[in-house]
Design an enzyme around this catalytic site. Sequence first.
Site, PDB file in Angstrom:
ATOM      1  N   GLY A  71     -59.186  72.392 -14.555  1.00  0.00           N
ATOM      2  CA  GLY A  71     -59.371  73.503 -14.168  1.00  0.00           C
ATOM      3  C   GLY A  71     -58.455  74.378 -13.084  1.00  0.00           C
ATOM      4  O   GLY A  71     -57.864  75.722 -13.701  1.00  0.00           O
ATOM      5  N   THR A  72     -57.430  74.503 -13.388  1.00  0.00           N
ATOM      6  CA  THR A  72     -56.566  74.133 -11.793  1.00  0.00           C
ATOM      7  C   THR A  72     -55.452  74.827 -12.827  1.00  0.00           C
ATOM      8  O   THR A  72     -55.458  76.570 -12.639  1.00  0.00           O
ATOM      9  CB  THR A  72     -56.069  73.465 -11.839  1.00  0.00           C
ATOM     10  OG1 THR A  72     -56.395  72.715 -10.272  1.00  0.00           O
ATOM     11  CG2 THR A  72     -54.768  74.625 -10.897  1.00  0.00           C
ATOM     12  N   ASN A 151     -68.396  75.711  -5.643  1.00  0.00           N
ATOM     13  CA  ASN A 151     -67.935  74.264  -5.293  1.00  0.00           C
ATOM     14  C   ASN A 151     -68.593  73.713  -4.247  1.00  0.00           C
ATOM     15  O   ASN A 151     -68.277  72.346  -3.613  1.00  0.00           O
ATOM     16  CB  ASN A 151     -66.491  73.988  -5.592  1.00  0.00           C
ATOM     17  CG  ASN A 151     -65.529  74.939  -5.179  1.00  0.00           C
ATOM     18  OD1 ASN A 151     -65.791  76.107  -5.000  1.00  0.00           O
ATOM     19  ND2 ASN A 151     -64.752  74.478  -4.005  1.00  0.00           N
ATOM     20  N   GLN A 179     -67.372  73.820 -11.845  1.00  0.00           N
ATOM     21  CA  GLN A 179     -68.860  73.285 -10.764  1.00  0.00           C
ATOM     22  C   GLN A 179     -70.292  72.985 -11.968  1.00  0.00           C
ATOM     23  O   GLN A 179     -71.160  72.864 -12.153  1.00  0.00           O
ATOM     24  CB  GLN A 179     -69.819  73.735  -9.805  1.00  0.00           C
ATOM     25  CG  GLN A 179     -67.958  73.660  -8.928  1.00  0.00           C
ATOM     26  CD  GLN A 179     -67.622  71.978  -8.999  1.00  0.00           C
ATOM     27  OE1 GLN A 179     -68.050  71.000  -8.611  1.00  0.00           O
ATOM     28  NE2 GLN A 179     -66.706  71.498  -8.113  1.00  0.00           N
ATOM     29  N   HIS A 198     -63.000  66.591 -15.583  1.00  0.00           N
ATOM     30  CA  HIS A 198     -63.964  64.799 -14.379  1.00  0.00           C
ATOM     31  C   HIS A 198     -64.900  65.509 -13.255  1.00  0.00           C
ATOM     32  O   HIS A 198     -65.549  64.416 -13.261  1.00  0.00           O
ATOM     33  CB  HIS A 198     -61.764  65.041 -13.528  1.00  0.00           C
ATOM     34  CG  HIS A 198     -62.104  65.387 -12.675  1.00  0.00           C
ATOM     35  ND1 HIS A 198     -62.126  65.854 -11.079  1.00  0.00           N
ATOM     36  CD2 HIS A 198     -60.911  66.748 -12.524  1.00  0.00           C
ATOM     37  CE1 HIS A 198     -61.518  66.766 -10.361  1.00  0.00           C
ATOM     38  NE2 HIS A 198     -61.479  67.599 -11.432  1.00  0.00           N
ATOM     39  N   THR A 234     -47.244  68.281 -25.615  1.00  0.00           N
ATOM     40  CA  THR A 234     -47.834  66.801 -26.879  1.00  0.00           C
ATOM     41  C   THR A 234     -48.497  66.949 -26.192  1.00  0.00           C
ATOM     42  O   THR A 234     -49.127  66.464 -24.878  1.00  0.00           O
ATOM     43  CB  THR A 234     -46.982  65.410 -27.343  1.00  0.00           C
ATOM     44  OG1 THR A 234     -45.814  66.128 -27.502  1.00  0.00           O
ATOM     45  CG2 THR A 234     -48.051  64.919 -27.690  1.00  0.00           C
ATOM     46  N   CYS A 321     -59.664  69.581  -1.603  1.00  0.00           N
ATOM     47  CA  CYS A 321     -58.680  70.278  -0.964  1.00  0.00           C
ATOM     48  C   CYS A 321     -58.482  70.671  -0.251  1.00  0.00           C
ATOM     49  O   CYS A 321     -57.919  70.916   1.028  1.00  0.00           O
ATOM     50  CB  CYS A 321     -57.418  71.559  -1.687  1.00  0.00           C
ATOM     51  SG  CYS A 321     -58.147  72.767  -2.618  1.00  0.00           S
TER      52      CYS A 321
HETATM   53  C1  PLP Z   1     -65.029  75.735  -8.780  1.00  0.00           C
HETATM   54  C2  PLP Z   1     -63.462  75.325  -9.250  1.00  0.00           C
HETATM   55  N1  PLP Z   1     -62.470  75.268 -10.014  1.00  0.00           N
HETATM   56  C3  PLP Z   1     -61.403  74.465 -10.479  1.00  0.00           C
HETATM   57  C4  PLP Z   1     -61.018  73.329  -9.205  1.00  0.00           C
HETATM   58  C5  PLP Z   1     -59.525  72.636  -9.366  1.00  0.00           C
HETATM   59  O1  PLP Z   1     -60.244  71.371 -11.098  1.00  0.00           O
HETATM   60  P1  PLP Z   1     -58.652  71.070 -11.553  1.00  0.00           P
HETATM   61  O2  PLP Z   1     -59.571  69.583 -10.285  1.00  0.00           O
HETATM   62  O3  PLP Z   1     -59.790  70.193 -12.815  1.00  0.00           O
HETATM   63  O4  PLP Z   1     -57.681  70.748 -11.708  1.00  0.00           O
HETATM   64  C6  PLP Z   1     -61.975  72.599  -9.023  1.00  0.00           C
HETATM   65  C7  PLP Z   1     -61.726  71.111  -8.649  1.00  0.00           C
HETATM   66  O5  PLP Z   1     -62.217  71.478  -8.052  1.00  0.00           O
HETATM   67  C8  PLP Z   1     -63.111  73.698  -9.073  1.00  0.00           C
HETATM   68  O6  PLP Z   1     -63.767  73.195  -8.000  1.00  0.00           O
END
Ligand code: PLP
Length: 375
Positions: A71-72, A151, A179, A198, A234, A321
Amino acid sequence: MKMIYLDYAATTPLDSAVATVMHRVEAQFFANPSSIHSAGQQSKVQLEQARQIVATALNAKPDEIVFTSGGTESNNMAIIGTALANRHLGNHIITTKIEHPAVLEPCHYLEQNGFRVSYLDVDRNGMPDLNQLKTLLCPDTILVSVMAVNNETGVILPLDQVQSLLKDTSALLHSDAVQAFGKIQIPGSVDLLSLSAHKIYGPKGIGALYIRKGSRVNPILYGGSQEVHHRPGTENLPAICGFAEAVSRLQHFTVHADRIRGLRDMFEQRVTDLIPGVEINGAGTSRAGEYSNIYFPFMAGDSLLMNLDMHGVAVSSGSACSSGSRKPSHVLDSMGFSGEHVNNSLRFSLGRSTSEEDILKTVDIISMLYKRLKK
Ligand SMILES: Cc1ncc(COP(=O)(O)O)c(C=O)c1O
């Protein structure tokens, strides 16, 4: 002591069927999908089948799906990549104050590099101010990024309404659906959508960005020409196939949604009945059924989190985080709550394996902690 895991919003356990697929792919399809030989081409077939599965789940075409490291990265690509590809059209971006840091930080980075970013206020329930959005939209606006489900609170944001406001503009709409995916129906009207495996019982370190055909998005990494030049490197085939398996298994688990919502509602009802002054953050609007963000007047959130942990209950204060760095929740703060309210709030998030017994036990532990402190 059996752990009661109520932190599914931070991450979910790997589905055993997903693990089986990953092991099989690792062993059988180790060849590089970019290799010309037959073994490489067999890996390529697996890769494209996985892409098809993710695309189908989004009603998208396979070439609109780019696999990322999660997601990041998807959010970074959506925001920085769109800004760089469209800077000839304008330099203004709009997002909300309650986005995940994976959206807010790329926005801060862009601000340091000549872009203008507006952050929408939210109300007491965490709903963005759409009148403010209307006022802020200008010919320079190239991107609007609004998450689908928050989230920390589980609040569902009004993406359809945001899309309607953008109808006569050339701004692209991005949504962080990390989410939301697998929990709510995602509106089909967005141009860019971030996913992470995940959170849906898939592996960590893999995700995807949906890029609607015709949307201009630059890569943020440079190297090979994988993922149709959008994302070099890759491909992590076992993780990608695991992600696809997790996606295809989502349909088997829709039956859990009502049960989980029922447990969440029961949890909130019992805690509210037992402890005076408890408040459910975001309860005044639509929420996904898996989340419960609760203000406890009798104890600081961090202390309650530690006490619950000592009794085998795993929860979070805010996002994973934020709790790691002990920063007060910017989400609850933006919703207008006092510092004490923000500090005394905890996020409980339920999932497939949450049982009624887990919930009742958690209520008992919270009640016991409350009574002990009251003495
Ligand atoms: C709303 C939201 N965006 C992005 C992320 C980041 O995703 P990832 O852990 O796959 O980088 C999270 C993870 O907690 C999230 O809750």
